[in-house]
Motif scaffolding. Structure first.
Motif, short mmCIF file in Angstrom:
data_model
loop_
_atom_site.label_atom_id
_atom_site.label_comp_id
_atom_site.label_asym_id
_atom_site.label_seq_id
_atom_site.Cartn_x
_atom_site.Cartn_y
_atom_site.Cartn_z
N GLY A 95 8.13 16.88 -65.33
CA GLY A 95 8.79 15.89 -64.42
C GLY A 95 9.18 14.55 -65.08
N ASP A 96 9.51 13.58 -64.37
CA ASP A 96 10.07 12.30 -64.82
C ASP A 96 11.45 12.71 -65.22
N PHE A 97 12.43 13.23 -64.14
CA PHE A 97 13.65 13.64 -64.39
C PHE A 97 14.65 12.14 -64.12
N GLY A 98 14.28 11.29 -63.84
CA GLY A 98 14.78 9.95 -63.66
C GLY A 98 14.16 9.30 -62.69
N ASN A 99 14.81 8.05 -62.74
CA ASN A 99 14.18 6.98 -61.60
C ASN A 99 14.82 7.63 -60.17
N GLU A 100 13.83 8.40 -59.68
CA GLU A 100 14.03 9.08 -58.28
C GLU A 100 15.66 9.75 -58.33
N ALA A 101 15.80 10.37 -59.55
CA ALA A 101 17.11 11.08 -59.75
C ALA A 101 17.47 12.56 -58.79
N VAL A 102 17.62 12.26 -57.89
CA VAL A 102 17.67 13.19 -56.59
C VAL A 102 18.78 14.52 -57.36
N PRO A 103 20.07 14.08 -57.63
CA PRO A 103 21.06 14.91 -58.07
C PRO A 103 20.49 15.71 -59.17
N ILE A 104 19.68 15.08 -60.16
CA ILE A 104 19.07 15.90 -61.26
C ILE A 104 18.23 17.03 -60.81
N VAL A 105 17.19 16.43 -59.86
CA VAL A 105 16.34 17.48 -59.32
C VAL A 105 16.84 18.51 -58.50
N GLN A 106 18.12 18.39 -58.00
CA GLN A 106 18.57 19.56 -57.07
C GLN A 106 19.21 20.46 -58.06
N GLN A 107 19.81 20.03 -59.14
CA GLN A 107 20.12 21.05 -60.34
C GLN A 107 19.22 21.52 -60.76
N ILE A 108 17.88 21.25 -61.05
CA ILE A 108 16.89 21.93 -61.71
C ILE A 108 16.44 22.91 -60.56
N ALA A 109 16.43 22.63 -59.25
CA ALA A 109 16.12 23.48 -58.22
C ALA A 109 17.02 24.73 -58.11
N THR A 110 18.21 24.64 -58.79
CA THR A 110 19.19 25.99 -58.95
C THR A 110 18.90 26.66 -59.89
N VAL A 111 18.01 26.42 -61.02
CA VAL A 111 17.96 27.10 -62.09
C VAL A 111 17.37 28.43 -61.77
N PRO A 112 18.33 29.57 -62.04
CA PRO A 112 17.73 30.99 -61.75
C PRO A 112 16.52 31.60 -62.44
N LEU A 113 15.59 31.02 -62.52
CA LEU A 113 14.33 31.56 -63.47
C LEU A 113 12.95 30.97 -62.65
N PRO A 114 12.26 31.96 -62.80
CA PRO A 114 10.84 31.61 -62.26
C PRO A 114 10.38 30.04 -62.80
N LYS A 115 9.90 29.23 -61.69
CA LYS A 115 9.80 27.99 -62.44
C LYS A 115 8.64 27.41 -61.49
N ALA A 116 8.02 26.33 -62.22
CA ALA A 116 7.00 25.38 -61.60
C ALA A 116 7.38 24.06 -62.01
N VAL A 117 7.26 23.22 -61.20
CA VAL A 117 7.56 21.54 -61.46
C VAL A 117 6.41 20.77 -60.88
N ILE A 118 6.32 19.58 -61.66
CA ILE A 118 5.36 18.54 -61.06
C ILE A 118 6.12 17.46 -61.38
N LEU A 119 6.16 16.70 -60.26
CA LEU A 119 7.16 15.56 -60.14
C LEU A 119 6.05 14.21 -60.71
N GLY A 120 6.89 13.28 -61.62
CA GLY A 120 6.15 12.25 -62.36
C GLY A 120 6.37 11.10 -61.96
N ASN A 121 5.89 9.93 -62.57
CA ASN A 121 5.68 8.50 -61.99
C ASN A 121 7.17 7.94 -61.85
N HIS A 122 8.30 8.39 -62.67
CA HIS A 122 9.46 7.72 -62.54
C HIS A 122 10.20 8.61 -61.31
N ASP A 123 9.81 9.79 -61.01
CA ASP A 123 10.31 10.44 -59.92
C ASP A 123 9.93 9.86 -58.38
#
Length: 308
Positions: free
Chosen positions: A51-79
């Motif tokens: 987590g902590d991709f940025g201060n509610e950095a939606v475009p970065i999170v959208q990029q992360i979501a497209t990574v074509p690998l099995p993944k687990a994410v937890i959002l942080g306080n900056h998100d």
């Protein structure tokens, strides 16, 4: 020590394959297509984003979501930088009545976001259990209204119980816990894994609900192989003579890893380098942990063994 991805011949001729888990530390705006390409070329069996991709950095999170690998994410306080904090809402750069940027991030991630949830990963022989998302850390319960509305929890005890209920449904015998901030109980010095480094006297800034959920799960007989988190950066705020402790092992054999290498991307004379923490698992047990720096071709240009 067998290399990552190597097969191990067990007694009786059984072949046991190792699995590679890549941990992506606090991003803080440092993510690009080159990171995604390097990660894909590296080819881990599972990626954990703390987590902590940025201060509610939606475009970065959208990029992360497209990574074509099995993944687990937890959002942080900056998100949830503006959404959760009444103080910061006053300076929010967008209209909170018109946009819900937390929900936009959650919609992009879908089932990959495992705060108070889980991800079954049979190829790695593990279940990944998500702790409380959006954590600022510390022993004081913060942002009561936000947590009640968004997560239906109003206290550390309610949060602990919710994490434990998820862990109890794990289908694999070995568990990985994923949090943004780490659990309490890992030390109270400024250089400890969750030690408060912005005050000279230090203090344990870990999450008590996270620690209690891990302890409860260990008592049930589940093997907690790995606990992964970030938030507390490796570089200390005021002491530049040393780094934060990044790994420890408890009496149960659980390996705790703080993946918050910040900045996680740096420019060198020969090009950009991205950091990842790589964990080798065998039959749901941790074999090695390395902090590595990759170039754009996913070549490991430097590495540091943290375990064993």
């Amino acid at each position: 020590m067998p290399p990552i991805g190597a097969n191990k011949i067990e007694a009786g001729g059984m072949v046991e394959k190792s699995a590679m888990v890549a941990i992506v530390g606090d991003v803080h705006g440092q993510w690009s297509s080159a990171d995604a390409q390097a990660l894909e070329l590296l080819g881990p069996d599972l990626v954990l984003f703390v987590g902590d991709f940025g201060n509610e950095a939606v475009p970065i999170v959208q990029q992360i979501a497209t990574v074509p690998l099995p993944k687990a994410v937890i959002l942080g306080n900056h998100d949830v930088y503006y959404t959760a904090s009444k103080k910061r809402r006053k300076n929010c750069p967008y209209d909170l009545t018109q946009e819900d940027r937390l929900q936009q991030q959650l919609d992009a991630l879908g089932a990959c976001h495992i705060g108070f949830n889980k991800l079954e990963v049979p190829p790695c022989d593990v279940t990944v259990v998500g702790a409380r998302p959006y954590s600022w850390g510390g022993a004081r319960w913060r942002h009561q209204q936000f947590y009640q509305e968004r997560c239906n929890v109003g206290s550390f005890e309610e949060s602990r119980a919710k994490i434990c209920r998820v862990a109890a449904t794990a289908e694999q015998d070995s568990l990985i816990f994923l949090g943004h901030n780490g659990p309490a109980g890992l030390g109270d010095q400024v250089y400890d894994m969750c030690g408060r480094d912005w005050k000279p006297q230090g203090g344990d800034y870990g999450d008590p609900d996270f620690a209690a959920a891990i302890a409860h799960t260990q008592r049930t007989g589940k093997h907690v192989a790995l606990v992964v988190f970030g938030h507390m950066h490796h570089e200390l705020r005021h002491d530049k003579t040393r780094l934060r402790q990044r790994l420890m092992v408890d009496d149960h054999g659980t390996v705790y890893v703080n993946g918050a290498q910040v900045p996680r991307v740096m420019e060198t004379e020969t090009g950009w380098r991205s950091s990842f923490t790589l964990v080798t698992l065998q039959a749901g047990r941790v074999q090695t942990v390395r902090l590595v720096w990759l170039n754009a071709a996913a070549d490991i240009v430097s590495e540091e063994y943290l375990y064993p």
